[in-house]
Write a protein that holds these residues in place. Structure first.
Motif, mmCIF file in Angstrom:
data_model
loop_
_atom_site.group_PDB
_atom_site.id
_atom_site.type_symbol
_atom_site.label_atom_id
_atom_site.label_comp_id
_atom_site.label_asym_id
_atom_site.label_seq_id
_atom_site.Cartn_x
_atom_site.Cartn_y
_atom_site.Cartn_z
ATOM 1 N N GLN A 167 33.064 43.547 46.156
ATOM 2 C CA GLN A 167 31.919 42.686 47.073
ATOM 3 C C GLN A 167 32.042 43.235 48.271
ATOM 4 O O GLN A 167 33.034 43.292 49.067
ATOM 5 C CB GLN A 167 32.353 41.250 46.973
ATOM 6 C CG GLN A 167 32.424 40.636 45.798
ATOM 7 C CD GLN A 167 31.032 40.525 44.969
ATOM 8 O OE1 GLN A 167 30.211 40.369 45.572
ATOM 9 N NE2 GLN A 167 31.097 40.682 43.693
ATOM 10 N N VAL A 168 30.889 43.615 49.104
ATOM 11 C CA VAL A 168 30.602 43.955 50.337
ATOM 12 C C VAL A 168 30.045 42.749 51.277
ATOM 13 O O VAL A 168 28.855 42.773 50.652
ATOM 14 C CB VAL A 168 29.931 45.430 50.355
ATOM 15 C CG1 VAL A 168 29.653 45.650 51.933
ATOM 16 C CG2 VAL A 168 30.711 46.379 49.576
ATOM 17 N N VAL A 169 30.407 42.546 52.265
ATOM 18 C CA VAL A 169 29.720 41.585 53.077
ATOM 19 C C VAL A 169 29.369 42.438 54.344
ATOM 20 O O VAL A 169 30.111 43.012 55.040
ATOM 21 C CB VAL A 169 30.690 40.557 53.485
ATOM 22 C CG1 VAL A 169 29.994 39.521 54.468
ATOM 23 C CG2 VAL A 169 31.000 39.665 52.420
ATOM 24 N N ASN A 170 27.922 42.202 54.655
ATOM 25 C CA ASN A 170 27.543 43.111 55.805
ATOM 26 C C ASN A 170 26.926 42.340 56.976
ATOM 27 O O ASN A 170 26.295 42.575 57.708
ATOM 28 C CB ASN A 170 26.078 43.553 55.400
ATOM 29 C CG ASN A 170 26.402 44.769 54.271
ATOM 30 O OD1 ASN A 170 27.102 45.470 54.198
ATOM 31 N ND2 ASN A 170 25.228 44.409 53.152
ATOM 32 N N GLY A 171 27.982 41.265 57.293
ATOM 33 C CA GLY A 171 27.886 40.472 58.461
ATOM 34 C C GLY A 171 27.037 39.215 58.117
ATOM 35 O O GLY A 171 26.209 38.985 56.977
ATOM 36 N N GLY A 172 26.871 38.338 59.063
ATOM 37 C CA GLY A 172 26.026 37.075 58.930
ATOM 38 C C GLY A 172 26.997 36.031 58.112
ATOM 39 O O GLY A 172 28.021 36.411 57.604
ATOM 40 N N ILE A 197 32.661 32.955 47.176
ATOM 41 C CA ILE A 197 32.255 33.168 48.677
ATOM 42 C C ILE A 197 31.879 34.457 48.991
ATOM 43 O O ILE A 197 30.869 34.584 50.013
ATOM 44 C CB ILE A 197 33.562 32.478 49.679
ATOM 45 C CG1 ILE A 197 34.019 31.256 49.218
ATOM 46 C CG2 ILE A 197 33.229 32.929 51.216
ATOM 47 C CD1 ILE A 197 35.121 30.605 49.882
ATOM 48 N N LYS A 198 32.540 35.509 48.965
ATOM 49 C CA LYS A 198 32.073 37.030 49.359
ATOM 50 C C LYS A 198 30.771 37.061 48.654
ATOM 51 O O LYS A 198 29.936 37.858 49.370
ATOM 52 C CB LYS A 198 33.187 37.573 48.867
ATOM 53 C CG LYS A 198 34.576 37.908 49.960
ATOM 54 C CD LYS A 198 35.135 39.184 49.731
ATOM 55 C CE LYS A 198 34.450 40.440 50.207
ATOM 56 N NZ LYS A 198 35.489 41.471 50.131
ATOM 57 N N SER A 199 30.950 36.917 47.391
ATOM 58 C CA SER A 199 29.355 37.329 46.593
ATOM 59 C C SER A 199 28.167 36.513 47.170
ATOM 60 O O SER A 199 27.163 37.087 47.019
ATOM 61 C CB SER A 199 29.562 37.080 44.978
ATOM 62 O OG SER A 199 29.600 35.635 44.753
ATOM 63 N N ASN A 200 28.475 35.550 47.931
ATOM 64 C CA ASN A 200 27.418 34.817 48.466
ATOM 65 C C ASN A 200 27.073 35.151 49.989
ATOM 66 O O ASN A 200 26.446 34.479 50.586
ATOM 67 C CB ASN A 200 27.650 33.175 48.351
ATOM 68 C CG ASN A 200 27.169 32.740 46.861
ATOM 69 O OD1 ASN A 200 26.189 32.248 46.646
ATOM 70 N ND2 ASN A 200 28.115 32.777 45.931
ATOM 71 N N GLY A 201 27.900 36.292 50.562
ATOM 72 C CA GLY A 201 27.657 36.796 51.686
ATOM 73 C C GLY A 201 28.241 36.334 52.817
ATOM 74 O O GLY A 201 27.940 36.454 54.094
ATOM 75 N N HIS A 202 29.458 35.578 52.566
ATOM 76 C CA HIS A 202 30.083 35.096 53.554
ATOM 77 C C HIS A 202 31.484 35.671 53.635
ATOM 78 O O HIS A 202 31.905 36.552 52.791
ATOM 79 C CB HIS A 202 30.511 33.589 53.360
ATOM 80 C CG HIS A 202 29.262 32.724 53.175
ATOM 81 N ND1 HIS A 202 28.411 32.350 54.069
ATOM 82 C CD2 HIS A 202 28.712 32.332 52.093
ATOM 83 C CE1 HIS A 202 27.569 31.500 53.803
ATOM 84 N NE2 HIS A 202 27.518 31.329 52.254
ATOM 85 N N LYS A 203 32.101 35.488 55.061
ATOM 86 C CA LYS A 203 33.436 36.266 55.363
ATOM 87 C C LYS A 203 34.444 35.485 54.836
ATOM 88 O O LYS A 203 34.573 34.248 55.034
ATOM 89 C CB LYS A 203 33.513 36.572 56.837
ATOM 90 C CG LYS A 203 34.500 37.319 57.034
ATOM 91 C CD LYS A 203 34.678 37.795 58.673
ATOM 92 C CE LYS A 203 36.001 38.562 58.831
ATOM 93 N NZ LYS A 203 36.089 38.837 60.435
#
Length: 298
Positions: A167-172, A197-203
């Motif tokens: 999973q890659v999180v790009n900020g935000g 959590i990571k798959s939903n775009g969070h850190k």
């Protein structure tokens, strides 16, 4: 070798104890052993047999037909079913057999096949997590051999770590600090939460097992996360859970604290204003979906 009561067999197979006793008498499917004090018990071979019987019976095989099968014929039929069946219960039965036999190759094949068909998240929610919950309860009561539980947990843990790394999180998004209390080692649910959590775009700031309070505070001050998530399975025990939760609330008063686990769910606890109880693993997903409906701060 583990030993099981008839209630353990019922929990793992889904077949009522009354039905098991009837099959035992009518078809001689089981031959319980007895302790020195004349208490009936069953072994790994009995559990494996009943799981196979349950799987075949659920898929239309009559019990009289199943009872007439030899071990090789039964195994062949079970293998055919688990390779083509998408029924969640069937897959859970098959994984339980892998646990009993400590068959890593077969476990990995079943898990990989389901991930291809259902996706990783749905495989975890509908197959692996119910399976782990089921054997977790039996581990708590001593019905499952610790080596069997560790064997399965480590295989699932490996899959989760690979999935999380993908999973890659790009900020935000928001910051979540994930940890287990000091002395708590049951990590599967926390790892799955990290994946969601990571798959939903969070850190995710992941501290993992048995996190000392001082270390937790240091990381919190460094990252200032909006959310903390912890799971209390065995430590602290029920009598100290309230005190522990109150302490988290006071130390991290500026964040929302998410708590769940065996020592939390269904207990008579009072939750401070900044503490949210999650009743089951899907509640994490529900929370994340609710956050999606609220515009993220840039």
């Amino acid at each position: 070798m583990s030993t099981y009561s008839i209630k353990d067999l019922e929990q793992l197979s889904g077949i009522k104890a009354h039905t098991l006793r009837i099959w035992e008498q009518r078809y001689s499917l089981l031959c319980p052993k007895r302790t020195d004090t004349n208490i009936r018990y069953y072994d790994d071979a009995d559990l494996k047999l009943i799981l196979n019987v349950a799987l075949l019976n659920d898929n239309g095989f009559k019990i009289s037909k199943i009872a007439s099968m030899d071990a090789v014929e039964m195994k062949d039929e079970v293998m055919k079913l688990t390779e083509r069946s998408l029924t969640h219960d069937d897959q859970i039965h098959a994984l339980t057999i892998c646990m009993i036999e400590m068959d890593e190759e077969r476990f990995d094949k079943i898990l990989s096949s389901n991930i291809l068909k259902l996706g990783f998240e749905q495989t975890m929610l509908n197959i692996i997590y119910p399976f782990m919950s089921k054997i977790g309860v039996l581990w708590q009561t001593g019905a499952i051999n610790p080596a069997q539980e560790h064997f399965i947990s480590n295989l699932v843990r490996q899959k989760l770590i690979v999935a999380i790394d993908g999973q890659v999180v790009n900020g935000g998004g928001k910051k979540f600090l994930l940890f287990l209390p000091e002395g708590e080692l049951h990590e599967i649910s926390l790892l799955f939460a990290a994946y969601l959590i990571k798959s939903n775009g969070h850190k995710v700031i992941y501290l993992g097992q048995s996190t000392p309070n001082d270390d937790l505070l240091s990381v919190y001050k460094l990252h200032e996360p909006e959310y903390l998530l912890t799971i209390i399975t065995t430590s602290p025990s029920a009598e100290y859970a309230q005190e522990y939760i109150n302490g988290l609330s006071e130390r991290f008063s500026n964040s929302t604290i998410l708590v769940t686990g065996y020592q939390v769910i269904g207990q008579d606890l009072k939750f401070p204003a900044n503490v949210v109880q999650l009743n089951y693993i899907r509640a994490i997903k529900d929370l994340l979906e609710e956050m999606e409906r609220v515009p993220q701060e840039k």
